[in-house]
Design a protein around this motif. Structure first.
Motif, PDB file in Angstrom:
ATOM      1  N   GLY A  88       1.266  -1.203   0.219  1.00 11.61           N
ATOM      2  CA  GLY A  88      -0.332  -0.287   0.179  1.00 11.61           C
ATOM      3  C   GLY A  88       0.793   1.065  -0.227  1.00 11.61           C
ATOM      4  O   GLY A  88       0.530   2.177   0.046  1.00 11.61           O
ATOM      5  N   THR A  89       2.122   1.083  -0.047  1.00  8.81           N
ATOM      6  CA  THR A  89       3.273   2.408  -0.669  1.00  8.81           C
ATOM      7  C   THR A  89       3.801   2.892  -1.150  1.00  8.81           C
ATOM      8  O   THR A  89       3.460   1.900  -2.988  1.00  8.81           O
ATOM      9  CB  THR A  89       4.280   1.886   0.782  1.00  8.81           C
ATOM     10  OG1 THR A  89       4.672   0.979  -0.233  1.00  8.81           O
ATOM     11  CG2 THR A  89       4.202   1.993   2.201  1.00  8.81           C
ATOM     12  N   GLY A  90       3.700   3.962  -1.871  1.00  7.19           N
ATOM     13  CA  GLY A  90       4.217   4.365  -3.032  1.00  7.19           C
ATOM     14  C   GLY A  90       5.182   4.121  -3.473  1.00  7.19           C
ATOM     15  O   GLY A  90       5.942   3.450  -4.432  1.00  7.19           O
ATOM     16  N   ARG A  91       6.085   4.044  -2.806  1.00 10.36           N
ATOM     17  CA  ARG A  91       7.449   2.878  -2.946  1.00 10.36           C
ATOM     18  C   ARG A  91       6.838   1.319  -3.562  1.00 10.36           C
ATOM     19  O   ARG A  91       8.326   1.724  -4.298  1.00 10.36           O
ATOM     20  CB  ARG A  91       8.219   2.533  -1.488  1.00 10.36           C
ATOM     21  CG  ARG A  91       9.516   2.169  -1.973  1.00 10.36           C
ATOM     22  CD  ARG A  91      10.050   1.721  -0.926  1.00 10.36           C
ATOM     23  NE  ARG A  91      10.969   2.465   0.321  1.00 10.36           N
ATOM     24  CZ  ARG A  91      10.495   2.763   1.396  1.00 10.36           C
ATOM     25  NH1 ARG A  91      11.007   1.422   2.327  1.00 10.36           N
ATOM     26  NH2 ARG A  91      10.883   3.598   2.615  1.00 10.36           N
ATOM     27  N   PHE A  92       6.399   0.412  -3.116  1.00 13.10           N
ATOM     28  CA  PHE A  92       6.002  -0.264  -4.012  1.00 13.10           C
ATOM     29  C   PHE A  92       5.558  -0.256  -5.285  1.00 13.10           C
ATOM     30  O   PHE A  92       5.911  -1.167  -6.213  1.00 13.10           O
ATOM     31  CB  PHE A  92       5.516  -1.326  -3.747  1.00 13.10           C
ATOM     32  CG  PHE A  92       4.526  -2.312  -3.754  1.00 13.10           C
ATOM     33  CD1 PHE A  92       5.137  -3.489  -4.171  1.00 13.10           C
ATOM     34  CD2 PHE A  92       3.235  -2.290  -4.890  1.00 13.10           C
ATOM     35  CE1 PHE A  92       4.162  -4.868  -5.019  1.00 13.10           C
ATOM     36  CE2 PHE A  92       2.774  -3.335  -5.442  1.00 13.10           C
ATOM     37  CZ  PHE A  92       3.903  -4.562  -5.684  1.00 13.10           C
ATOM     38  N   LEU A  93       4.625   0.800  -5.473  1.00 11.71           N
ATOM     39  CA  LEU A  93       4.133   1.125  -6.698  1.00 11.71           C
ATOM     40  C   LEU A  93       5.605   1.678  -7.500  1.00 11.71           C
ATOM     41  O   LEU A  93       5.018   1.575  -8.990  1.00 11.71           O
ATOM     42  CB  LEU A  93       3.483   2.195  -6.372  1.00 11.71           C
ATOM     43  CG  LEU A  93       1.677   2.276  -6.467  1.00 11.71           C
ATOM     44  CD1 LEU A  93       1.060   2.898  -6.625  1.00 11.71           C
ATOM     45  CD2 LEU A  93       0.980   0.772  -7.332  1.00 11.71           C
ATOM     46  N   VAL A  94       6.483   2.343  -7.445  1.00  9.29           N
ATOM     47  CA  VAL A  94       7.403   2.850  -8.362  1.00  9.29           C
ATOM     48  C   VAL A  94       8.352   1.702  -7.595  1.00  9.29           C
ATOM     49  O   VAL A  94       8.908   1.468  -9.424  1.00  9.29           O
ATOM     50  CB  VAL A  94       8.256   3.607  -7.154  1.00  9.29           C
ATOM     51  CG1 VAL A  94      10.183   4.007  -7.622  1.00  9.29           C
ATOM     52  CG2 VAL A  94       7.883   5.067  -7.105  1.00  9.29           C
TER      53      VAL A  94
END
Length: 199
Positions: A59-65
């Motif tokens: 659920g973090t932006g780091r994972f999406l990046v």
């Protein structure tokens, strides 16, 4: 059976044992021996903590990046590199398989983390409800105590009441002293008058 074999069988069999050949029945006063488990065992608490960590990371932006970087590198490698170095050609079927596998594992992990959070919320709600009930009971008790104190204070002498009573007593004493002075003065005058009459 020969007599020698009969005596040998009697010596082997203890007296009173009639079912020596039968398997022993399970005793109810003793625990059962542990069974071998076919399925692997795991600690549900540790697995729940792991699922919460994974769900938080997903659920973090780091994972999406990172996922975007991996997909861009994957697509760039399999389109720009020479044909013999590519492992996934244009329709990117292997990439689709990897992403669907990641989604199929991510969804249950997220649901498991949400269920654990719901359980924690339920426990916190129950504790808050009990605390509220205790607070209401304490408030009602204090309200009754304050009402009892007010009733008791109605019968207790206040400073103003004592002051007014003392003022009344002082006035009474002053009136009495003034009355005694008048009585003391008048009889003396009368006695002087009588003395003059007598003369």
């Amino acid at each position: 059976m020969t007599p020698e074999r009969e005596t040998a069988a009697r010596e082997r069999t203890p007296a009173g044992a009639t079912a020596a050949g039968r398997p022993r029945a399970l005793r109810l006063d003793q625990p059962r021996p542990p069974r071998r488990k076919v399925l692997p065992e795991w600690d549900p608490e540790a697995f729940g903590r792991l699922s919460e960590r994974v769900a938080r990371f997903i659920g973090t932006g780091r994972f999406l990046v990172w996922m975007t970087v991996v997909i861009v590198v994957w697509v760039a490698w399999n389109t720009l590199m020479p044909r013999d170095l590519r492992w996934d050609e244009y329709p990117f079927i292997f990439l689709t398989l990897v992403l669907s596998l990641q989604a199929s594992y991510a969804a249950p992990l997220i649901l498991l983390a949400q269920n654990r959070q719901d359980d924690r919320d339920r426990v916190n709600l129950e504790q808050d409800r009990r605390q509220s009930e205790r607070s209401i009971a304490d408030t009602e008790y204090l309200t009754r105590e304050v009402a009892a104190l007010r009733i008791g204070l109605g019968e207790v002498a206040t400073r103003d009441w004592i002051r007014s009573e003392l003022q009344d007593v002082v006035k009474e004493l002053e009136e009495r002293q003034n009355g005694h002075r008048d009585r003391a003065v008048f009889p003396a005058e009368r006695s002087r008058g009588r003395d003059a009459d007598d003369r």
